[in-house]
Scaffold this motif. Sequence first.
Motif, PDB file in Angstrom:
ATOM      1  N   TYR A  12       5.417  -6.472   2.649  1.00  0.00           N
ATOM      2  CA  TYR A  12       4.512  -5.556   1.957  1.00  0.00           C
ATOM      3  C   TYR A  12       5.348  -4.450   1.325  1.00  0.00           C
ATOM      4  O   TYR A  12       5.908  -3.613   2.030  1.00  0.00           O
ATOM      5  N   GLY A  73      -2.772  -7.243   5.966  1.00  0.00           N
ATOM      6  CA  GLY A  73      -2.080  -6.759   7.163  1.00  0.00           C
ATOM      7  C   GLY A  73      -1.026  -7.720   7.664  1.00  0.00           C
ATOM      8  O   GLY A  73      -1.118  -8.937   7.492  1.00  0.00           O
ATOM      9  N   HIS A  74      -0.035  -7.102   8.276  1.00  0.00           N
ATOM     10  CA  HIS A  74       1.124  -7.767   8.874  1.00  0.00           C
ATOM     11  C   HIS A  74       0.732  -8.958   9.765  1.00  0.00           C
ATOM     12  O   HIS A  74       1.268 -10.061   9.629  1.00  0.00           O
ATOM     13  N   ALA A  77      -0.594 -11.836   7.843  1.00  0.00           N
ATOM     14  CA  ALA A  77       0.480 -12.482   7.089  1.00  0.00           C
ATOM     15  C   ALA A  77       1.244 -13.465   7.992  1.00  0.00           C
ATOM     16  O   ALA A  77       1.609 -14.559   7.557  1.00  0.00           O
ATOM     17  N   LYS A 132       7.647   7.584  17.942  1.00  0.00           N
ATOM     18  CA  LYS A 132       7.411   6.128  17.945  1.00  0.00           C
ATOM     19  C   LYS A 132       7.959   5.492  19.227  1.00  0.00           C
ATOM     20  O   LYS A 132       7.315   4.643  19.839  1.00  0.00           O
ATOM     21  N   LYS A 206       5.879   0.680   6.775  1.00  0.00           N
ATOM     22  CA  LYS A 206       4.597   0.306   6.173  1.00  0.00           C
ATOM     23  C   LYS A 206       3.510   0.346   7.245  1.00  0.00           C
ATOM     24  O   LYS A 206       2.428  -0.183   7.080  1.00  0.00           O
TER      25      LYS A 206
HETATM   26  N1  UDP Z   1       3.882  -5.410   6.596  1.00  0.00           N
HETATM   27  C1  UDP Z   1       2.917  -6.226   6.023  1.00  0.00           C
HETATM   28  N2  UDP Z   1       1.673  -5.706   5.785  1.00  0.00           N
HETATM   29  C2  UDP Z   1       1.337  -4.423   6.097  1.00  0.00           C
HETATM   30  C3  UDP Z   1       2.313  -3.604   6.737  1.00  0.00           C
HETATM   31  C4  UDP Z   1       3.577  -4.137   6.965  1.00  0.00           C
HETATM   32  O1  UDP Z   1       3.178  -7.391   5.714  1.00  0.00           O
HETATM   33  O2  UDP Z   1       0.194  -4.023   5.846  1.00  0.00           O
HETATM   34  C5  UDP Z   1       5.222  -5.968   6.842  1.00  0.00           C
HETATM   35  C6  UDP Z   1       6.383  -5.116   6.392  1.00  0.00           C
HETATM   36  O3  UDP Z   1       6.733  -5.409   5.054  1.00  0.00           O
HETATM   37  C7  UDP Z   1       7.467  -5.531   7.366  1.00  0.00           C
HETATM   38  C8  UDP Z   1       6.687  -5.802   8.637  1.00  0.00           C
HETATM   39  O4  UDP Z   1       5.353  -6.054   8.241  1.00  0.00           O
HETATM   40  O5  UDP Z   1       8.110  -6.720   6.969  1.00  0.00           O
HETATM   41  C9  UDP Z   1       6.751  -4.661   9.624  1.00  0.00           C
HETATM   42  O6  UDP Z   1       6.372  -3.462   9.007  1.00  0.00           O
HETATM   43  P1  UDP Z   1       7.202  -2.114   9.172  1.00  0.00           P
HETATM   44  O7  UDP Z   1       8.665  -2.421   9.195  1.00  0.00           O
HETATM   45  O8  UDP Z   1       6.758  -1.142   8.141  1.00  0.00           O
HETATM   46  O9  UDP Z   1       6.734  -1.630  10.614  1.00  0.00           O
HETATM   47  P2  UDP Z   1       7.614  -0.823  11.678  1.00  0.00           P
HETATM   48  O10 UDP Z   1       8.865  -1.623  11.899  1.00  0.00           O
HETATM   49  O11 UDP Z   1       7.892   0.502  11.077  1.00  0.00           O
HETATM   50  O12 UDP Z   1       6.729  -0.765  12.887  1.00  0.00           O
END
Ligand code: UDP
Length: 320
Positions: A12, A73-74, A77, A132, A206
């Motif tokens: 994303y 959403g992650h 996906a 976090k 994200k």
């Molecule tokens: N992602 C996604 N959709 C979303 C939010 C995040 O596909 O709505 C993807 C993002 O591109 C990344 C993965 O999910 O590959 C994890 O997100 P992120 O690294 O921002 O999360 P964090 O590691 O900060 O918890």
Amino acid sequence: MSVELSIVVPIYDEQESVPELYRRLSEMLAKTVASYEIVMVDDGSHDRTWELIRGLAARDARVKGLSFSRNFGHQMAFTAGLDHVDGDAVVIMDADLQDPPELIPELVARWREGYDVVYAVRAKRHGETAFKLLTAAAFYRTLRAITNVDIPIDTGDFRLMSRQAVAAFRRFSEHHRFTRGMVSWLGFRQIGVPYVRAARHAGETKYPLKKMLRLASDGITSFSYLPLQLASWVGLAVAGLAGLALVGTVAAKVAGSGLPWMWVAIAGLGVLGGAQLIALGLLGEYVGRVFDDVRGRPLYLVQETVGFGPERRSASGVTV
Ligand code: UDP
Ligand code: MG
């Protein structure tokens, strides 16, 4: 055509990471397995992510892409990726290189030993805020304490799954997904491998607080009824206190000094009202999810695919 290993990456708005992700993944995979495919799921990006994925797919037949009709959403996906893979084993991982491709040989080695799920445990995390780290540590421990599914602590979604585990995963139909918990729920032979979680390759997270909280509540409601049962215990305690206050008020009245006990009784009623509303809210969390599942809307919609061959090229608007 089946391949030895499939990689699923939800993406994303990660235009800065996609080329480096492809480079490091390809380098590792060529050394590790006989054949592979990389399935990149574009979760409704607004930047050049999809363009980059199309470009990679045009140059390398091992790269395949799915693009959602919007941001689902992650977790969705991952689901879409797992629905479209063909490997004997599948690795799911993030696109920002926080899940290092260099761990894949170790995941594959454990799979070759006979494990169906090899999950990566975060022994150390770089580049995360203190907030976090603290909330994540507290969340994983709370979740573990209140669920009866054996969800390992400090473990994200980065993991390898055998073909059998993926086939089982595809049978889930729920809309609110907590992939790491669902995969634990599957059972089969599972094992953890420790790793050091890198900092983000580029860009910003994200996962703003709102999305993080939603994921956390999906995790809890998917695997525990404790919040619902908690209402009974809090209810009992508050009712007991209110009873005491009532007795106190009457006793004080009889003794001729009504005022302080009356305030206690009023405060008690306030607490009771608050507790009831919280319990209703918690109930709502579950009822809303039941409603989503009963309504049975598609889990996600694919608007375009690349690299999958003719049969999947016209996947527009359907759950494929
Ligand atoms: N992602 C996604 N959709 C979303 C939010 C995040 O596909 O709505 C993807 C993002 O591109 C990344 C993965 O999910 O590959 C994890 O997100 P992120 O690294 O921002 O999360 P964090 O590691 O900060 O918890
Ligand atoms: Mg990340």
